[in-house]
Enzyme design. Structure first.
Site, PDB file in Angstrom:
ATOM      1  CE  LYS A 119      -5.052  -1.304  -1.983  1.00 36.75           C
ATOM      2  NZ  LYS A 119      -4.702  -0.679  -0.684  1.00 36.75           N
ATOM      3  NE  ARG A 142       1.959  15.478  -3.392  1.00 38.90           N
ATOM      4  CZ  ARG A 142       1.060  14.501  -3.328  1.00 38.90           C
ATOM      5  NH1 ARG A 142       1.444  13.289  -3.008  1.00 38.90           N
ATOM      6  NH2 ARG A 142      -0.207  14.721  -3.568  1.00 38.90           N
ATOM      7  N   GLY A 153      -5.174   3.163  -3.446  1.00 36.74           N
ATOM      8  CA  GLY A 153      -6.433   3.780  -3.826  1.00 36.74           C
ATOM      9  C   GLY A 153      -6.269   5.238  -4.195  1.00 36.74           C
ATOM     10  CD  GLU A 183      -6.860  23.281  -1.463  1.00 38.63           C
ATOM     11  OE1 GLU A 183      -7.732  23.173  -0.597  1.00 38.63           O
ATOM     12  OE2 GLU A 183      -6.958  24.011  -2.450  1.00 38.63           O
ATOM     13  CG  ASP A 199      -1.803   1.170   1.342  1.00 37.39           C
ATOM     14  OD1 ASP A 199      -2.323   1.594   0.297  1.00 37.39           O
ATOM     15  OD2 ASP A 199      -1.992   1.686   2.455  1.00 37.39           O
ATOM     16  CG  ASP A 257      -1.337   2.040   6.871  1.00 38.03           C
ATOM     17  OD1 ASP A 257      -1.765   1.827   5.712  1.00 38.03           O
ATOM     18  OD2 ASP A 257      -1.355   3.157   7.405  1.00 38.03           O
TER      19      ASP A 257
END
Length: 1350
Positions: free
Chosen positions: A954, A718, A799, A621, A442, A974
């Site tokens: 998954k 990013r 996801g 944000e 994940d 997790d």
């Protein structure tokens, strides 16, 4: 818009349970006791239950347990345990006797109780069998006790339910379908509930779904306006008697369909009105909901997958080998049976006087010989049964149990910040940790910390964030964590300072990788005498905390002091003082930059105990607004039509005219604001999207900013670009009018809105760019790099959005700019996915063809994307450097001559492919018709990232690898959304992080941090596999050597099933004389130490191919035992046959011969395990030499004290020189070939383990002062990336909520609460979005105007 209709006569039929009319009057205080319809009979209840089970809908009445109980809905009790006190013994014994070996020994025990066929006492089998069953039962009981504790912890969580008009505290396990429960802020939701009322305006509530889909950004849910009026009035909530008709339990997280019938009206229900179990309530003080699904019916549990019985590949191989050994045993028994029949018919019948036949044997020679032979078959099955040793299973369980404790006790896998350590939650899978080929991970919370930090920025063509040493001009490394948490504070990080060795195919050479040459050159523990070369090692940029930014200088840099700002955040850290100076000196470009960050967002401010806090939909944000706040541009207040900020202590109020919301297609967000007479558009978004919309004439700032963007992307940050545009009133009014027309259009609304947005979002001026660090957990890139070098393929299943996942892929080194190509599959239909996969497969084959023909690696500079590949290269970018920067430094050395020149080998750092696939494409890729094609493409890629995948997807990805690749898989996560994947994989690892304990509870192993996975696999996993294989090889060898002595003796005893050894010796050979040394070997042995296991990841690769134990190795051990038994029997037999002692005593008696063979056997197998032991501890010394001494002590005690039948035999034999000469000769004959074989292969064909062990021993002999220190030459190269660093975890919809006023704590009133009138249109930019005043699912609030007006 919620539609309300009166109930008509053609309403759907009631459920089979006979639903009551919603208008039935019920008692408000005793509604659970007085039903309005007659109590159904037992037969009617059964029929209702039966019909309910085959129906496709569920009917629920709120606050009516008696009605809901008729349908036998699942309660909220969770049970993962297997046994109870009463069922443990029968169920556990039933499970254990399903094992072939246990059942086999039970049958042998029964046979041994028959005197006619048994020459051994039943005790020889009963004692070890009972021991095996008892030890396994204790282990199973311990494991199940832990599961009981976990279940109890979950079931005993407290929740509040409405009972008789008041709130009562209940355990989660007591919550039932139809109950109305109260949920409070920051609490887990106990069950799947339909929202009734919330503390927020308009019935809104905010939830975090990390347990379900791994996403940490907030999501919004809204209850019906009609039910929201109940508020937190418990009496009104208790009086709620609505009937809900909805879908049956399923695993679809994003879909819900249902209908609420209340007060003679019907209300449509969808997923926006439902909160699922596992969600956490955020920024909402309280909410009420009626339970729809509980326990195993909840969508969380429906996505958890089934618990599977997991066995290691060695277990499966052992079962096959045991079956083969049984057939071998039966063949020996059959041979002895035939030989016995022949001997009895030819010779034995003439010795009836001395060897009388049993009474049940016929006197006829042929018939009697036949009966005796048949009985002998079972007798030899008993005598030779030790070739299938039951003690093997005892020893395996003990070794695994001990290895689990070694994992639990490893201080290097302890995380001090949380006080948690690694835990082996199962004791049966340890050696499988040494054979992992695929890791499925994940992302959120597993690779990352769920923390975003403002790291760097570019403003007006100048980069801020790096610290430059004024004396040298070099960038200073910002080093906050020189020592990783949980490690010894007196030493450097073992991961950063380690050496990595790669086997390059030459048995005399190896490749050493220096992950950090600067740190290595200062680490006395890491020096290897390798000569200097002319090559220049390359450095990589910093990816996350614990990684190195490109620099020479490492320094403890003090963060800037923002305390002069009353709204500063103490946890915010920035180190470049030039940016703060520019703010304080009033630089216009810098002020515009931070004003944009403070104004262009959808963040909501909140005052908590006098402290300003932000509620952000995405962590991106939050990080940007937080950065502006700390630099003095504080976002203070928001209303539907205004934004208030504080600039260097001076308040500024802006009129909010329009929000052009973010979505995945636009990849940008804009706000239009008015301050005084100035009308301005602020925009932030992906670099390629913003660059296409900039006005001409700004090439210089665009070029400089692009250079900074490339640098930021190369460091794994990013990025977002910021731009502004000044508007005039005439143009804006005309645009606003056309925007309102598009917003209310019923045809092609999305296309019209996008076209309108394009008109105003152009001719912008570039302000700069931001660089946010999505903080990885400590050591993630190093861990992934080392695991990749170990031959393990790592797939990320998340996801999260595609851009976010790709950015993290670069940060953690799954994706690199040196890759030949990065493919993406993002289509929606079966045919399109198939076409893309075919194109990608052809592209890989075309790329591989010239490489194999020319034996040259593909040029990473020709990184052109094929059809269907991911276009990561935005326009206006500088060309890649002709000298690509690699992530590791590779130096070759020869162990035979350390002074030879070294050379660079970049083969492991270059080329390769990566695949990125979206969830909607994965649905088709996992279809039986395409799964083979998908696997063909994915298996040829070095990295695979699956985005937007559901929990069950998954698990399906894991299953497809297990199905076709037959490879050992490990899944690590997790959150609860990872549970199905964890259960599906051969090994499941749970991270004990911030997303609850669901993943840990379902896992086989738990770790506090992802970086500890490296040690779990490369150290404990490899050691466990190495020890278990070595243990099995030796165990089969010693048992074949022991058992086959009886077979050789059969030729000299008329195949009568007479044993060579004393029955007591047979009983305790595996239990006492040889058990402890092999257990010490299986628990403590190691070929190389833990540091070298991490430094040389290629040591892990033998486990992938089962090289240490397979059929070939088993046959080799069996043949070794076969040869040993032959020599053990023949040499003493030749010595003692017709032997006479010097004083004339006859030595050729059976008991003396058996004692001699038994003694030499113990000495030989002890010498063999001494040769097999690579790592000597005091335990090994005690067990090996102690077992040899204990043999003589126990033999003396049993024969002389207890009075055994072989009393005096060994003493007599040891009194003569013949015994010692025979023993010496036998040991030399058996040990010399083994020594010669090993010396030859270690010298001529050494394995990587042999070479590392040699280096380890040489290093231990040298003093550190005499070592030649390697100073790796290094020139600093800043790594530039040719890809976009854009990633923004935002979702559309919040702009509509803000401008509609629904999200506000106070609603607009005509008394002038807000500084600007609400008559200006606005937009959202959402797909299918209107101007934001209304949603197809939500009712329009009172006071709102028509579409396009506020």
């Amino acid at each position: 818009m919620v539609r309300t209709l009166p109930i008509s006569s053609d309403a759907p039929p009631r459920s089979a349970g006979g639903a009551e009319d919603s208008r039935s009057s019920r008692s408000g205080s005793r509604r659970d006791e007085v039903p309005t319809s007659p109590r159904p009979s037992l037969g009617e209840s059964f029929r209702r239950s039966f019909r309910h089970n085959i129906q496709t809908e569920r009917r629920i009445k709120a606050n009516n347990r008696q009605y809901n109980s008729e349908f036998n809905y699942a309660n909220n009790y969770i049970k993962t345990s297997k046994y109870t006190v009463l069922t443990f013994l029968p169920l556990n014994l039933f499970e254990q006797f399903q094992r072939l070996a246990n059942f086999y020994f039970l049958c042998l025990l029964v046979l041994q109780m028959i005197p006619a066929i048994s020459s051994l006492t039943p005790i020889t089998t009963a004692v070890p069998l009972i021991g095996v069953l008892a030890l396994t039962a204790i282990k199973d009981a311990y494991d199940d006790y832990q599961r009981h504790q976990s279940d109890s912890q979950v079931n005993n969580r407290r929740s509040k339910a409405v009972r008789n008009g008041v709130l009562e505290e209940e355990r989660w396990a007591q919550v039932q379908v139809g109950d109305v429960i109260r949920m409070e802020n920051d609490q887990f939701v106990a069950a799947d509930v339909l929202l009734l009322s919330t503390s927020e305006p308009n019935g809104l509530c905010y939830i975090e779904t990390a347990e379900l889909d791994g996403e940490t950004n907030l999501k919004c849910r809204q209850c019906l306006t009609e039910t929201a009026e109940m508020g937190q009035n418990d009496a009104l909530v208790w009086a709620f008697d609505g009937q809900i008709i909805c879908e049956t339990p399923n695993n679809l997280l994003n879909k819900f369909e249902g209908t609420l019938i209340w007060k003679n009206k019907r209300y449509s229900l969808d997923n926006d009105k439902v909160v699922l179990r596992g969600c956490i309530l955020r920024n909402t003080n309280w909410c009420y909901g009626v339970v729809l699904f509980a326990g195993k019916d909840t969508k969380l549990m429906q996505n958890s997958g089934k618990t599977k019985f997991k066995r290691t590949s060695i277990d499966r191989l052992l079962n096959f080998i045991i079956i083969g050994i049984v057939f071998f045993l039966l063949s020996m028994c059959l041979f002895c049976t035939i030989a016995c029949g022949i001997w009895e018919s030819i010779t034995g019948q003439y010795f009836k006087v001395y060897l009388p036949w049993d009474t049940l044997v016929p006197s006829d020679p042929i018939a009697g010989a036949t009966v005796i032979a048949l009985l002998v078959f079972f007798s030899y099955a008993i005598v030779l049964n030790t070739v299938v040793p039951i003690s093997l299973y005892v020893s395996v369980e003990v070794i695994r149990f001990a290895q689990s404790f070694l994992i639990n006790w490893d201080e290097h896998m302890h995380y001090e910040k949380t006080g948690t350590s690694a835990r082996a939650r199962t004791t049966t899978l340890n050696e499988e940790l040494g054979q992992i080929e695929y890791i499925f991970s994940d992302k959120t919370g597993t690779l990352t910390q769920n923390i975003m930090t403002f790291n760097k920025c570019s403003i007006a063509g100048r980069s801020y964030g790096d610290i430059v040493d004024e004396r040298t001009g070099e960038t200073i490394e910002i080093n906050e964590d020189l020592v990783m948490p949980g490690d010894d504070s007196r030493r450097l990080d073992t991961v950063d300072s380690q050496l990595v060795l790669v086997d390059n195919g030459n048995p005399k050479e190896a490749v050493v990788i220096f992950p950090n040459p600067h740190r290595l050159s200062h680490s006395p523990e890491s020096h290897i005498p390798v000569s200097h070369s002319n090559t220049t090692p390359r450095r990589r940029g910093r990816r996350s905390s614990g990684l190195w930014r490109p620099s020479h200088t490492v320094g403890q840099t003090t963060p800037l002091d923002f305390s002069s700002n009353p709204n500063y955040e103490p946890e915010f850290k920035f180190y470049d003082s030039t940016l703060l100076d520019a703010v304080r000196n009033g630089h216009e470009e810098v002020h515009s930059f931070f004003k944009l960050l403070a104004l262009c967002h959808t963040v909501m401010p909140e005052d908590k105990n006098g402290k300003l806090e932000y509620q952000a939909q995405s962590p991106d944000e939050a990080a940007l607004v937080s950065a502006a706040r700390n630099f003095g541009f504080v976002f203070k207040e928001r209303s539907p039509n205004s934004i208030t900020i504080d600039v260097q202590g001076q308040p500024e109020v802006y009129e909010l005219l329009c929000i052009l919301d973010f979505n995945n297609v636009r990849k940008r967000m804009s706000v239009i604001l008015r301050k005084g007479r100035q009308l301005r558009l602020y925009c932030k978004g992906a670099d390629n999207v913003i660059y296409e919309r900039l006005k001409s004439g700004s090439e210089e700032i665009k070029s400089k900013t692009q250079e900074h963007l490339n640098k930021f992307a190369g460091e794994g940050l990013r990025t977002l670009c910021l731009a502004v545009r000044d508007l005039d009133e005439e143009f804006f009014n005309d645009w606003k009018h056309r925007h309102q027309e598009a917003a209310v259009s019923m045809d092609n609304r999305d296309e019209k809105l996008d076209a309108i947005y394009e008109e105003i979002e152009k001719d912008m001026t570039l302000l700069g760019a931001t660089a946010i660090e999505d903080k990885l957990q400590d050591g993630v890139p190093q861990t992934i790099a080392n695991l990749s070098l170990a031959g393990i393929k790592i797939w990320v299943l998340t996801g999260d959005k595609q851009e976010t996942a790709i950015n993290i892929g670069y940060s953690c080194q799954l994706l690199t700019d040196e890759m030949v190509d990065i493919f993406t599959v993002d289509t929606h239909t079966h045919e399109e996915v198939e076409n893309q996969l075919n194109q990608l497969r052809d592209a890989i084959h075309r790329a591989a063809a010239p490489s194999s023909a020319n034996s040259q690696p593909l040029d990473p500079q020709h990184n052109q994307m094929t059809s269907g590949s991911l276009q990561l290269n935005p326009p206006h970018q500088t060309p890649p450097s002709p000298h690509p920067n690699y992530d590791v430094n590779v130096v070759t050395f020869s162990e035979s001559d350390f002074n030879h020149g070294s050379s660079i080998d970049d083969s492991d750092c270059n080329g390769g492919f990566a695949l990125v696939i979206n969830g909607h494409s994965l649905v088709h890729a996992l279809h039986p018709q395409l799964e083979q094609l998908f696997l063909d493409v994915a298996s040829q890629c070095k990295s695979v990232i699956c985005c937007r995948v559901t929990p069950l997807q998954k698990a399906m990805v894991v299953e497809i690898i297990k199905k076709y690749k037959k490879a050992a898989t490990l899944a690590i996560g997790d959150g609860a959304n990872d549970v199905s994947m964890i259960k599906a994989a051969h090994i499941g690892v749970g991270i004990s992080g911030q997303e609850g304990m669901q993943a840990v509870l379902a896992s086989d192993y738990s770790l506090p941090q992802f970086r500890f996975l490296e040690r779990l696999l490369l150290v404990h996993g490899r050691w466990s596999y190495y020890r278990m294989c070595k243990f099995l090889r030796y165990f089969f060898y010693k048992n074949f050597a022991f058992t086959l002595c009886h077979f050789w003796f059969a030729f000299f005893c008329g195949f009568s099933a007479q044993t060579v050894f004393d029955p007591m010796f047979i009983s305790v050979y595996n239990l006492c004389y040889t058990s402890l040394p092999v257990l010490a070997l299986g628990v403590f042995d190691q070929d190389v130490n833990d540091r070298n296991s991490l430094s040389y990841p290629k040591l892990y690769s033998p486990g992938h191919k089962n090289l240490l134990f397979n059929l070939k190795e088993f046959l080799r051990s069996a043949l070794h035992g076969f040869f040993t038994s032959c020599v053990l029997f023949c040499i003493p037999y030749g010595t003692y046959k017709d032997g006479v002692s010097p004083d004339g005593h006859i030595l050729s008696d059976h008991m003396l011969f058996g004692s001699v063979v038994a003694t030499i056997l113990v000495i030989v197998v002890t010498a063999q395990i001494a040769l097999d032991t690579s790592y000597w501890t005091f335990v090994n010394h005690i067990t090996i030499w102690g077992s040899l001494i204990s043999y003589f002590i126990l033999q003396f005690f049993y024969n002389h004290v207890i009075g055994g039948s072989y009393v005096g035999s060994l003493t007599k034999a040891m009194s003569g020189a013949t015994f010692w000469f025979t023993t010496l000769l036998t040991v030399i004959i058996l040990m010399l070939p083994v020594l010669a074989w090993r010396f030859y292969f270690v010298d001529v064909r050494p394995t990587l383990s042999d070479r590392v062990r040699l280096k380890q021993r040489l290093a231990s002999l040298r003093s550190r002062q005499s070592q030649d220190v390697l100073r790796t030459p290094s020139t600093r190269k800043t790594r530039r990336s040719i890809r976009s660093g854009y990633a923004f975890a935002h979702q559309e919809g919040f702009g509509r909520l803000i401008t509609s006023g629904k999200i506000m704590k106070k609603l607009p009133r005509p008394n002038g609460d807000f500084p600007f009138s609400m008559n200006i249109g606005f937009g959202t930019g959402g797909s299918g979005g209107s101007s934001g005043l209304q949603s197809p699912r939500k009712s329009k609030p009172q006071g709102a105007g028509s579409s396009g007006d506020v």
